[in-house]
Design a protein around this motif. Structure first.
Motif, PDB file in Angstrom:
ATOM      1  N   ALA A  78     -34.869 -21.337  21.254  1.00 55.32           N
ATOM      2  CA  ALA A  78     -34.471 -20.653  20.024  1.00 55.32           C
ATOM      3  C   ALA A  78     -34.010 -19.245  20.371  1.00 55.32           C
ATOM      4  O   ALA A  78     -34.507 -18.620  21.301  1.00 55.32           O
ATOM      5  N   GLY A  79     -33.024 -18.755  19.643  1.00 57.93           N
ATOM      6  CA  GLY A  79     -32.467 -17.432  19.892  1.00 57.93           C
ATOM      7  C   GLY A  79     -30.947 -17.492  19.939  1.00 57.93           C
ATOM      8  O   GLY A  79     -30.337 -18.475  19.519  1.00 57.93           O
ATOM      9  N   HIS A  80     -30.334 -16.466  20.451  1.00 55.68           N
ATOM     10  CA  HIS A  80     -28.874 -16.378  20.514  1.00 55.68           C
ATOM     11  C   HIS A  80     -28.339 -17.315  21.598  1.00 55.68           C
ATOM     12  O   HIS A  80     -28.746 -17.239  22.752  1.00 55.68           O
ATOM     13  N   VAL A  81     -27.410 -18.211  21.209  1.00 59.65           N
ATOM     14  CA  VAL A  81     -26.816 -19.177  22.142  1.00 59.65           C
ATOM     15  C   VAL A  81     -25.299 -19.100  22.008  1.00 59.65           C
ATOM     16  O   VAL A  81     -24.761 -19.073  20.903  1.00 59.65           O
ATOM     17  N   LEU A  82     -24.629 -19.080  23.143  1.00 59.28           N
ATOM     18  CA  LEU A  82     -23.175 -19.089  23.176  1.00 59.28           C
ATOM     19  C   LEU A  82     -22.714 -20.428  23.730  1.00 59.28           C
ATOM     20  O   LEU A  82     -23.157 -20.845  24.799  1.00 59.28           O
ATOM     21  N   CYS A  83     -21.845 -21.115  22.989  1.00 60.59           N
ATOM     22  CA  CYS A  83     -21.219 -22.355  23.457  1.00 60.59           C
ATOM     23  C   CYS A  83     -19.739 -22.057  23.619  1.00 60.59           C
ATOM     24  O   CYS A  83     -19.125 -21.434  22.744  1.00 60.59           O
ATOM     25  N   ASN A  84     -19.150 -22.479  24.744  1.00 59.14           N
ATOM     26  CA  ASN A  84     -17.723 -22.233  24.933  1.00 59.14           C
ATOM     27  C   ASN A  84     -17.080 -23.378  25.684  1.00 59.14           C
ATOM     28  O   ASN A  84     -17.745 -24.171  26.345  1.00 59.14           O
ATOM     29  N   VAL A  85     -15.763 -23.442  25.552  1.00 63.70           N
ATOM     30  CA  VAL A  85     -14.939 -24.425  26.233  1.00 63.70           C
ATOM     31  C   VAL A  85     -13.661 -23.718  26.651  1.00 63.70           C
ATOM     32  O   VAL A  85     -13.178 -22.827  25.949  1.00 63.70           O
ATOM     33  N   GLN A  86     -13.142 -24.095  27.820  1.00 66.37           N
ATOM     34  CA  GLN A  86     -11.964 -23.396  28.328  1.00 66.37           C
ATOM     35  C   GLN A  86     -10.947 -24.385  28.875  1.00 66.37           C
ATOM     36  O   GLN A  86     -11.284 -25.274  29.648  1.00 66.37           O
ATOM     37  N   THR A  87      -9.699 -24.221  28.447  1.00 73.48           N
ATOM     38  CA  THR A  87      -8.546 -24.899  29.036  1.00 73.48           C
ATOM     39  C   THR A  87      -7.573 -23.771  29.364  1.00 73.48           C
ATOM     40  O   THR A  87      -7.913 -22.910  30.149  1.00 73.48           O
ATOM     41  N   GLU A  88      -6.397 -23.748  28.725  1.00 71.88           N
ATOM     42  CA  GLU A  88      -5.505 -22.588  28.863  1.00 71.88           C
ATOM     43  C   GLU A  88      -6.082 -21.391  28.133  1.00 71.88           C
ATOM     44  O   GLU A  88      -5.831 -20.254  28.485  1.00 71.88           O
ATOM     45  N   THR A  89      -6.838 -21.674  27.095  1.00 70.40           N
ATOM     46  CA  THR A  89      -7.488 -20.642  26.291  1.00 70.40           C
ATOM     47  C   THR A  89      -8.988 -20.940  26.255  1.00 70.40           C
ATOM     48  O   THR A  89      -9.427 -22.006  26.655  1.00 70.40           O
ATOM     49  N   THR A  90      -9.748 -19.971  25.764  1.00 70.78           N
ATOM     50  CA  THR A  90     -11.189 -20.147  25.624  1.00 70.78           C
ATOM     51  C   THR A  90     -11.540 -20.129  24.147  1.00 70.78           C
ATOM     52  O   THR A  90     -11.012 -19.327  23.392  1.00 70.78           O
ATOM     53  N   GLU A 106     -15.895 -30.993  19.022  1.00 73.90           N
ATOM     54  CA  GLU A 106     -14.834 -30.563  19.931  1.00 73.90           C
ATOM     55  C   GLU A 106     -13.568 -31.338  19.585  1.00 73.90           C
ATOM     56  O   GLU A 106     -13.612 -32.551  19.392  1.00 73.90           O
ATOM     57  N   GLN A 107     -12.464 -30.609  19.490  1.00 72.36           N
ATOM     58  CA  GLN A 107     -11.175 -31.234  19.217  1.00 72.36           C
ATOM     59  C   GLN A 107     -10.145 -30.669  20.185  1.00 72.36           C
ATOM     60  O   GLN A 107     -10.251 -29.514  20.604  1.00 72.36           O
ATOM     61  N   ILE A 108      -9.160 -31.490  20.513  1.00 71.77           N
ATOM     62  CA  ILE A 108      -8.075 -31.060  21.387  1.00 71.77           C
ATOM     63  C   ILE A 108      -6.832 -30.866  20.538  1.00 71.77           C
ATOM     64  O   ILE A 108      -6.423 -31.760  19.804  1.00 71.77           O
ATOM     65  N   GLY A 109      -6.255 -29.663  20.630  1.00 62.59           N
ATOM     66  CA  GLY A 109      -5.031 -29.343  19.899  1.00 62.59           C
ATOM     67  C   GLY A 109      -3.876 -29.146  20.865  1.00 62.59           C
ATOM     68  O   GLY A 109      -4.027 -29.215  22.081  1.00 62.59           O
ATOM     69  N   TRP A 110      -2.712 -28.899  20.321  1.00 60.80           N
ATOM     70  CA  TRP A 110      -1.516 -28.699  21.138  1.00 60.80           C
ATOM     71  C   TRP A 110      -1.610 -27.414  21.944  1.00 60.80           C
ATOM     72  O   TRP A 110      -2.119 -26.405  21.472  1.00 60.80           O
ATOM     73  N   GLY A 111      -1.104 -27.452  23.159  1.00 56.88           N
ATOM     74  CA  GLY A 111      -1.039 -26.281  24.022  1.00 56.88           C
ATOM     75  C   GLY A 111       0.311 -26.227  24.712  1.00 56.88           C
ATOM     76  O   GLY A 111       1.157 -27.095  24.510  1.00 56.88           O
ATOM     77  N   ILE A 112       0.526 -25.233  25.536  1.00 56.05           N
ATOM     78  CA  ILE A 112       1.798 -25.094  26.238  1.00 56.05           C
ATOM     79  C   ILE A 112       1.832 -26.009  27.461  1.00 56.05           C
ATOM     80  O   ILE A 112       2.708 -26.847  27.597  1.00 56.05           O
ATOM     81  N   LEU A 113       0.876 -25.848  28.367  1.00 55.30           N
ATOM     82  CA  LEU A 113       0.834 -26.674  29.573  1.00 55.30           C
ATOM     83  C   LEU A 113      -0.161 -27.823  29.454  1.00 55.30           C
ATOM     84  O   LEU A 113      -0.001 -28.856  30.084  1.00 55.30           O
ATOM     85  N   GLY A 115      -3.536 -29.429  26.604  1.00 51.16           N
ATOM     86  CA  GLY A 115      -4.128 -29.303  25.278  1.00 51.16           C
ATOM     87  C   GLY A 115      -5.152 -28.181  25.224  1.00 51.16           C
ATOM     88  O   GLY A 115      -5.765 -27.837  26.228  1.00 51.16           O
ATOM     89  N   HIS A 116      -5.314 -27.599  24.041  1.00 46.74           N
ATOM     90  CA  HIS A 116      -6.307 -26.544  23.831  1.00 46.74           C
ATOM     91  C   HIS A 116      -7.537 -27.160  23.175  1.00 46.74           C
ATOM     92  O   HIS A 116      -7.425 -27.858  22.180  1.00 46.74           O
ATOM     93  N   ALA A 117      -8.694 -26.883  23.736  1.00 51.27           N
ATOM     94  CA  ALA A 117      -9.939 -27.381  23.171  1.00 51.27           C
ATOM     95  C   ALA A 117     -10.470 -26.378  22.151  1.00 51.27           C
ATOM     96  O   ALA A 117     -10.407 -25.167  22.364  1.00 51.27           O
ATOM     97  N   HIS A 118     -10.971 -26.895  21.039  1.00 52.27           N
ATOM     98  CA  HIS A 118     -11.543 -26.065  19.973  1.00 52.27           C
ATOM     99  C   HIS A 118     -12.945 -26.569  19.663  1.00 52.27           C
ATOM    100  O   HIS A 118     -13.187 -27.770  19.654  1.00 52.27           O
ATOM    101  N   LEU A 119     -13.855 -25.648  19.399  1.00 58.05           N
ATOM    102  CA  LEU A 119     -15.213 -25.978  18.997  1.00 58.05           C
ATOM    103  C   LEU A 119     -15.399 -25.562  17.546  1.00 58.05           C
ATOM    104  O   LEU A 119     -15.164 -24.403  17.201  1.00 58.05           O
ATOM    105  N   ASP A 120     -15.809 -26.508  16.713  1.00 57.01           N
ATOM    106  CA  ASP A 120     -15.990 -26.235  15.289  1.00 57.01           C
ATOM    107  C   ASP A 120     -17.399 -26.605  14.853  1.00 57.01           C
ATOM    108  O   ASP A 120     -17.776 -27.782  14.935  1.00 57.01           O
TER     109      ASP A 120
END
Length: 139
Positions: A78-90, A106-113, A115-120
């Motif tokens: 319990a406490g402050h937790v950071l979740c992240n994912v990185q492709t071309e962007t973070t 987690e969802q994959i969206g359009w990217g330049i090179l 896909g960009h991963a998003h956490l919702d």
């Protein structure tokens, strides 16, 4: 020679490719959580788009790759937790975790090179309906 043979071979290869992309494993089960900890389920509903991408997701001290149709339970103090994912962007989600259950889609969206991963962060009712279709990502 049969002119349709290349089409049949291509179709069979495509079917194999689509089937091979989904996460294989046990259906959704609730994680055993020691008292005083939180559990964060990161799940990725199956989608053909971006199915070859499996970017690393980090929650607290643990990291896992969640494929399409899969999930991972991160048990964190319990406490402050950071979740992240990185492709071309973070993309990041910060949680002030109480000893309870959290869901992040987690969802994959359009990217330049690539896909960009998003956490919702997702509310419990919606997440429970979606995660039931996912398989556990074996460590």
């Amino acid at each position: 020679m049969n002119r349709r043979l290349p089409e049949i071979v291509l179709g069979a290869a495509l079917c194999f490719f689509v089937i091979a992309c989904a996460v294989q494993g046990s259906p959704f089960e609730r994680a055993q959580v020691p008292q005083g900890n939180a559990v964060i389920y990161v799940y990725r509903p199956y989608s053909y788009f971006g199915s070859l991408l499996r970017p690393s997701v980090t929650c607290g001290e643990e990291t896992a790759r969640v494929g399409p149709g899969g999930y991972r339970a991160f048990v964190v103090p319990a406490g402050h937790v950071l979740c992240n994912v990185q492709t071309e962007t973070t993309d990041e989600v910060e949680i002030d975790a109480d000893p309870r259950v959290y869901y992040i889609r987690e969802q994959i969206g359009w990217g330049i090179l690539t896909g960009h991963a998003h956490l919702d962060p997702i509310d419990t009712d919606e997440a429970q309906a979606e995660i039931q279709k996912c398989c556990v990502l074996e460590p």
